[in-house]
Design a protein around this motif. Structure first.
Motif, PDB file in Angstrom:
ATOM      1  N   LEU A  14       9.679  24.514  25.551  1.00 37.06           N
ATOM      2  CA  LEU A  14      10.079  23.351  24.761  1.00 37.06           C
ATOM      3  C   LEU A  14      11.406  22.761  25.190  1.00 37.06           C
ATOM      4  N   THR A 242       8.971   9.672  24.625  1.00 40.24           N
ATOM      5  CA  THR A 242       9.915  10.425  25.476  1.00 40.24           C
ATOM      6  C   THR A 242       9.633  10.161  26.951  1.00 40.24           C
ATOM      7  N   ASP A 458       3.102  21.767  21.672  1.00 38.14           N
ATOM      8  CA  ASP A 458       4.338  21.602  22.458  1.00 38.14           C
ATOM      9  C   ASP A 458       4.402  20.186  23.040  1.00 38.14           C
ATOM     10  N   ALA A 462       7.054  17.327  22.223  1.00 35.34           N
ATOM     11  CA  ALA A 462       7.934  16.875  23.312  1.00 35.34           C
ATOM     12  C   ALA A 462       7.830  15.359  23.491  1.00 35.34           C
TER      13      ALA A 462
END
Ligand SMILES: *[C@@H]1O[C@H](CO)[C@@H](O)[C@H](O)[C@H]1NC(C)=O
Ligand SMILES: *[C@@H]1O[C@H](CO)[C@@H](O)[C@H](O)[C@H]1NC(C)=O
Ligand SMILES: *[C@@H]1O[C@H](CO)[C@@H](O)[C@H](O)[C@H]1NC(C)=O
Ligand SMILES: *[C@@H]1O[C@H](CO)[C@@H](O)[C@H](O)[C@H]1NC(C)=O
Ligand SMILES: *[C@@H]1O[C@H](CO)[C@@H](O)[C@H](O)[C@H]1NC(C)=O
Ligand SMILES: *[C@@H]1O[C@H](CO)[C@@H](O)[C@H](O)[C@H]1NC(C)=O
Ligand SMILES: CC(=O)N[C@H]1CO[C@H](CO)[C@@H](O)[C@@H]1O
Length: 464
Positions: A14, A242, A458, A462
């Protein structure tokens, strides 16, 4: 203790970006050569590559698996499962290209896309086949800005051209020549053992029609898989803010990127003078070479001439200028997906969902829970590129029309599994510790995915 270690591993996944292994240095990612060198980085004017140089980069029709060049592994290995991802074949320009005020006409007589819904009893009983024929009406004030090459065109921009459908069919035939006997595939598409997947962009379905007729000659209609356009992992369209901000940080917001655009100012000035695109355009002609590359190469792949200004027929784009655009385009894709240190993490985030699906397909075959032998994904350059980026191919290029990556899962006589990954029909050379992806123990490959993407949760965290 084991539990604690796996907890620690999860935390590492992570908090740490995927490890980047820089690509090989070549003319493709050497900006001095790109700007000041000469020649095109491959074939850009024909779908045909001579047999003697098959494997060479061909933007119009990239090399793929076929019997002639295929290397069969030694007898100790049995092929258990194959998953293919490939870019659609050659097409007309996109609709936004009509702002290119050019003189090259595009026509698609009788070649429009076929599009219809189906009743319970199918074609001929409930419905007739419906084909699109594009048209413009001068009463619609918004069509006035199109260039002369687009006036009175009956193409639906974009659509796969008739030549691109032929290439799709050949691609299917070539894959059949290798995999039908090795996997025991019949002449008809049997969805209990074979799956075909497309994206929400119609052009991938257009390719599917030609490809499937080559792959399974006895097929007349087929159900292909498609995910919702709001979260499709194949195109991909799922939201990952992201990834987007990471990408901007090393492209539009980085001098590492903008320098090459400034260095190419005189080339831009010439291209703009022919196309009539404003130097300060807001449609992306000056934020990368993508639009000029794609629009110019689409013409050459269809044996059209290079464009001249509609105001001055002696002001034309030259072959040398086009070659420089092609070198720049390939430099850009190498930068986006391999040279930029953050590019591996970008691919892991932007294409992680598809790799998690691939991982589960492989695991299901290994554990005996799946009867699927062949899975074929028809996608885009924006799909194949992060596959190459995530696997950290040693020599990155802009994946051309029909560009293909094949994942082959093998079993040996003591039931150990291995993976071979083919790019352009040959084992893919990577810059990772896995090296060339040729009979890699399957756990090594699955660990690579696990380490760099983690679990679905995850990835989701993320991204957001
Ligand atoms: C390309 O050549 C020009 C003229 O010789 C030179 O000024 C420029 O620095 C060179 N560009 C690169 C990136 O090497
Ligand atoms: C880049 O290309 C230039 C011009 O061809 C060449 O002189 C230079 O050695 C190359 N750089 C690398 C790192 O290969
Ligand atoms: C394609 O370009 C190459 C290299 O510029 C040239 O030799 C060849 O004749 C061209 N082929 C076609 C079909 O235009
Ligand atoms: C620019 O490139 C250098 C050298 O590869 C790298 O260290 C740096 O992180 C890059 N900067 C950005 C914003 O990508
Ligand atoms: C052609 O000339 C007209 C009139 O001056 C101008 O509006 C248009 O932008 C020019 N087109 C190109 C492609 O230069
Ligand atoms: C199968 O592969 C495993 C792992 O590499 C190896 O230990 C085993 O000897 C192989 N079996 C045969 C029959 O070659
Ligand atoms: C083939 C093609 O049309 N390429 C590009 C042309 O330019 C437009 C922008 O106006 C792009 O969207 C296309 O991808």
């Amino acid at each position: 203790m084991a539990h604690l270690l796996s907890l620690l591993a999860a935390v590492v996944v992570l908090s740490e970006a995927a490890v980047h292994y820089p690509p090989t240095q070549s003319n493709v990612n050497n900006l001095t050569f790109v700007l000041n060198g000469t020649g095109a980085p491959g074939i850009f004017n024909s779908s045909t590559t001579p047999d003697k140089s098959y494997g060479e980069y061909n933007w119009c029709n990239m090399p793929h698996v076929r019997e002639r060049e295929y290397k069969t592994p030694s007898k100790e290995f049995t092929l258990e499962y194959v998953e293919v991802i490939h870019r659609h074949h050659k097409r007309t320009p996109y609709a936004s290209n009509t702002f290119f005020k050019e003189d090259i006409p595009w026509n698609c007589p009788g070649e429009g896309p076929v599009e219809y819904g189906k009743g319970p009893s199918g074609v001929s009983a409930d419905v007739t086949e419906i084909q699109w024929k594009a048209f413009q009406d001068a009463q619609n004030p918004f069509v006035n800005s199109v260039g002369p090459g687009f006036v009175n065109s009956d193409c639906q921009f974009p659509q796969i051209t008739a030549d691109g459908i032929v290439d799709s069919n050949t691609h299917g035939t070539d894959l059949r020549s290798v995999y039908a006997t090795r996997l025991g595939l019949g002449g008809q598409l049997d969805t209990s053992t074979v799956q075909i997947r497309v994206t929400n962009n119609d052009i991938t379905s257009q390719v599917a029609g030609g490809l499937l007729k080559g792959l399974f000659p006895g097929t007349d209609n087929a159900a292909v898989l498609i995910q919702s356009g709001t979260y499709d992992s194949l195109e991909p369209t799922y939201s990952c803010p992201t990834a987007n901000s990471l990408f901007s940080s090393y492209t539009s917001n980085s001098a590492n990127w903008t320098t090459h655009l400034a260095d190419a100012a005189s080339l831009y000035a010439k291209l703009d003078s022919v196309s009539g695109i404003a130097t300060q355009d807001s449609a992306g002609w000056h934020t990368s070479f993508d639009h000029y590359y794609d629009n110019l190469s689409a013409k050459l792949c269809h044996q059209k001439t290079l464009p001249c200004s509609v105001n001055d027929t002696s002001l034309c784009v030259t072959q040398d200028e086009v070659n420089t655009v092609f070198r720049l385009g390939n430099w850009e894709y190498s930068y986006y997906y391999r040279d930029a240190p953050q590019s591996t993490q970008y691919s892991a985030l932007h294409y992680g969902a598809w790799f998690l699906e691939l991982q589960s397909h492989l695991q299901a075959v290994i554990s005996g829970q799946s009867k699927i032998k062949y899975f074929h994904n028809i996608a885009h350059d924006g799909s194949v590129s992060p596959v190459l980026g995530f696997l950290q191919i040693a020599n990155m290029v802009w994946p051309g029309m029909g560009a293909e990556v094949v994942f082959e899962l093998y079993k040996n006589e003591s039931r150990a599994y291995f993976i071979r990954v083919l790019w352009g029909g040959q084992p893919m050379v990577t810059s990772t510790p896995m090296g060339t992806l040729d009979m890699i123990p399957i756990q090594t490959f699955l660990d690579y995915i696990e380490t760099n993407i983690g679990s679905g949760a995850d990835l989701f965290n993320a991204c957001n």
